[in-house]
Design an enzyme around this catalytic site. Structure first.
Site, short mmCIF file in Angstrom:
data_model
loop_
_atom_site.label_atom_id
_atom_site.label_comp_id
_atom_site.label_asym_id
_atom_site.label_seq_id
_atom_site.Cartn_x
_atom_site.Cartn_y
_atom_site.Cartn_z
N GLY A 245 0.85 -1.18 0.00
CA GLY A 245 0.00 0.00 0.00
C GLY A 245 0.88 1.23 0.00
O GLY A 245 1.80 1.35 0.82
N ARG B 298 10.25 -1.13 -4.79
CA ARG B 298 9.03 -1.19 -5.60
C ARG B 298 8.91 0.11 -6.39
O ARG B 298 8.86 1.18 -5.80
CB ARG B 298 7.80 -1.43 -4.72
CG ARG B 298 7.91 -2.69 -3.88
CD ARG B 298 6.59 -3.22 -3.43
NE ARG B 298 5.70 -3.56 -4.51
CZ ARG B 298 4.39 -3.77 -4.34
NH1 ARG B 298 3.86 -3.64 -3.14
NH2 ARG B 298 3.62 -4.08 -5.37
N GLN C 203 -5.60 -9.31 -2.16
CA GLN C 203 -5.64 -8.30 -1.10
C GLN C 203 -7.07 -8.00 -0.65
O GLN C 203 -7.30 -7.68 0.51
CB GLN C 203 -4.96 -7.01 -1.57
CG GLN C 203 -3.46 -7.11 -1.75
CD GLN C 203 -3.10 -7.33 -3.22
OE1 GLN C 203 -3.83 -8.01 -3.94
NE2 GLN C 203 -2.00 -6.76 -3.65
N ASP D 121 -1.65 4.40 -6.19
CA ASP D 121 -0.21 4.31 -5.94
C ASP D 121 0.56 5.46 -6.58
O ASP D 121 1.64 5.81 -6.13
CB ASP D 121 0.33 2.98 -6.44
CG ASP D 121 -0.05 1.84 -5.51
OD1 ASP D 121 0.81 1.41 -4.72
OD2 ASP D 121 -1.21 1.39 -5.55
N LYS E 21 -3.82 -0.86 -8.13
CA LYS E 21 -3.67 -2.30 -8.25
C LYS E 21 -4.28 -2.82 -9.55
O LYS E 21 -5.33 -2.37 -9.98
CB LYS E 21 -4.33 -2.99 -7.05
CG LYS E 21 -4.15 -4.50 -7.00
CD LYS E 21 -2.70 -4.93 -7.12
CE LYS E 21 -1.80 -4.28 -6.08
NZ LYS E 21 -0.37 -4.55 -6.33
#
Length: 346
Positions: A47, A89, A196, A237, A248
Site C-alpha cells: 500500500g 518497488r 488483497q 499508488d 492495483k
C-alpha cells in the site's frame, strides 16, 4: 483501530505481516534497513502510504547503524541506504516522496553532530507515520460526503488501515461514512493474484463490523448491471498531473465497468501520491512481479508447469473514468490538471 500496521518501538520497526493474514495476526520486528527493504519488496507491508512510512523508518534504522568518522562518509553511506529503499518497488510514488523527505531532513541538519542527524531522522520517520494517520482521517471526512445513506460501495484491492499507517484511504472513506452513522455495505473484489481484497480488505471490514460481501474480480460487472452497486472507491499508488491513476491491477477494468453503468468511480489518495512531474499516466513505471504469484496460491500450483505468465502489479485508469479524486485537502473534479495543482499548493 484494533491493529497497528507499522510503528517505531524501542528503536525497532514493528509491522503486521500481511502475507500471513487473514489466518494469523503476526507482528514482525525489524532492526536493520535491509530487512525493512526486503519486507517492502516481499509485500509484508504494502500500500503506497504504508510503503512510504516503512521507507522512512528503514532509512532511520540505516542511519542509526552507519559507522562513520566524518559527515562525508555518513552522507555517502546514507545515500546507499536510500538507494536500497528506492529499488524495492517502482510504482508507488510515496516511496520516493518519503526517501526525498528524509534526505532533506538529513541535509538540513548537516551542521549537527552525526548523532544529532540520526535523531532528526528518527523523529522525522515517526512524524511521517503520525501525519499519515491525520491525513487519512481527513481523506475519510471529505470522502464520506460522497457516500449516500444506504449505499453499497465497491472497492478493489486494499486501501485500508493495512495500506497506510492505520486508517486507510478508500477504506478510510468507507470507515468515516460508517462512523458517521450511515448504513452502508461494501462489496470487496478479491483482487487476484495477491488476493488483497479477500485476505486484507475483508479482514479489516469484518474486524470493524462493517457489512461486507466478498466477490471475485469477474463478478463486478454483473452486480453493477443489476443496480446493486451505488459507487466505487479505490486507492492509488501514483496519480499523474492530468489525473490518470495507477492502482492495483484490475482497477482499470472496474472503472470502465462503472462508467458503462453510470456509477460514480472515486479515487482516494493523499497529496503525497500525486506525481505532478508526469504529464499523464503513460509515464508511470509499472512493476512486474514473479510468475509464481499467478501460478501458485499458498504453495499450491493452479496452472500447468511451463505456461508463460505476465504479472503486472498495477494498471493505469485514465482520468476520464474518474468521477472525483479525494485528498486530505479536499475533492477535485473535472479539470484535474488545474485542480490537482491547486489542491497540492503548486
Amino acid at each position: 483501530m484494533s491493529f497497528r500496521t507499522i510503528e517505531w518501538r524501542d528503536d525497532s520497526v514493528i509491522m503486521i505481516d500481511q502475507t500471513r493474514l487473514p489466518g494469523e495476526e503476526v507482528y514482525n520486528t525489524y532492526t536493520d534497513f535491509k530487512a525493512v527493504a526486503e519486507a517492502i519488496r516481499g509485500m509484508v507491508i504494502r500500500g503506497a502510504p504504508a510503503i512510504g512510512v516503512a521507507a522512512a523508518m528503514g532509512i532511520a534504522l540505516g542511519a542509526r547503524d552507519i559507522i562513520a568518522d566524518t559527515h562525508e562518509s555518513f552522507f555517502r553511506q546514507l545515500e546507499n541506504v536510500c538507494d536500497v529503499m528506492a529499488r524495492t518497488r517502482p510504482t508507488a510514488v510515496n516511496l520516493f516522496w518519503a526517501i526525498e523527505r528524509m534526505k532533506r531532513v538529513a541535509e538540513a541538519g548537516r551542521d549537527k553532530p552525526l548523532d544529532g542527524i540520526r535523531q532528526l531522522l528518527k523523529e522525522e520517520a515517526i512524524r511521517v507515520e503520525e501525519e499519515d494517520l491525520t491525513i487519512c482521517r481527513n481523506i475519510g471526512k471529505w470522502g464520506a460526503t460522497l457516500i449516500p445513506e444506504g449505499a453499497t460501495v465497491l472497492t478493489h484491492c486494499n486501501a485500508g488501515g493495512l495500506a497506510t499507517a492505520g486508517y486507510g484511504t478508500a477504506l478510510g472513506v468507507i470507515r468515516a461514512a460508517h462512523e458517521a452513522g450511515k448504513k452502508i455495505q461494501v462489496f470487496a473484489d478479491e483482487t487476484r493474484p495477491w488476493l488483497q481484497g479477500a485476505r486484507l480488505t475483508a479482514w479489516e471490514l469484518v474486524k470493524e463490523g462493517i457489512p461486507a460481501t466478498l466477490i471475485s474480480d469477474n463478478m463486478a460487472g454483473f452486480f453493477m448491471s443489476r443496480g446493486e452497486i451505488t459507487c466505487c472507491v479505490v486507492g492509488a499508488d501514483r496519480i499523474a498531473a492530468n489525473g490518470d491513476t495507477a492502482n492495483k491491477i484490475g482497477t482499470y477494468s472496474v472503472a470502465v465497468l462503472a462508467k458503462e453503468n453510470n456509477i460514480p468511480f472515486y479515487v482516494a489518495a493523499p497529496i503525497s501520491t500525486l506525481d505532478l512531474s508526469l504529464c499523464d499516466g503513460g509515464k508511470i513505471p509499472i512493476e512486474e512481479r514473479p510468475a509464481e504469484e499467478v501460478t501458485c496460491i499458498r504453495g499450491v500450483d493452479i496452472a500447468p508447469a511451463g505456461v508463460r505468465v505476465r504479472n503486472p502489479a498495477f494498471d493505469v485508469t485514465p482520468a476520464r473514468y474518474i468521477s472525483a479524486i479525494i485528498t486530505e485537502n479536499g475533492i477535485v473534479r473535472g479539470d484535474y490538471r488545474a485542480g490537482l495543482r491547486r489542491i497540492a499548493g503548486n
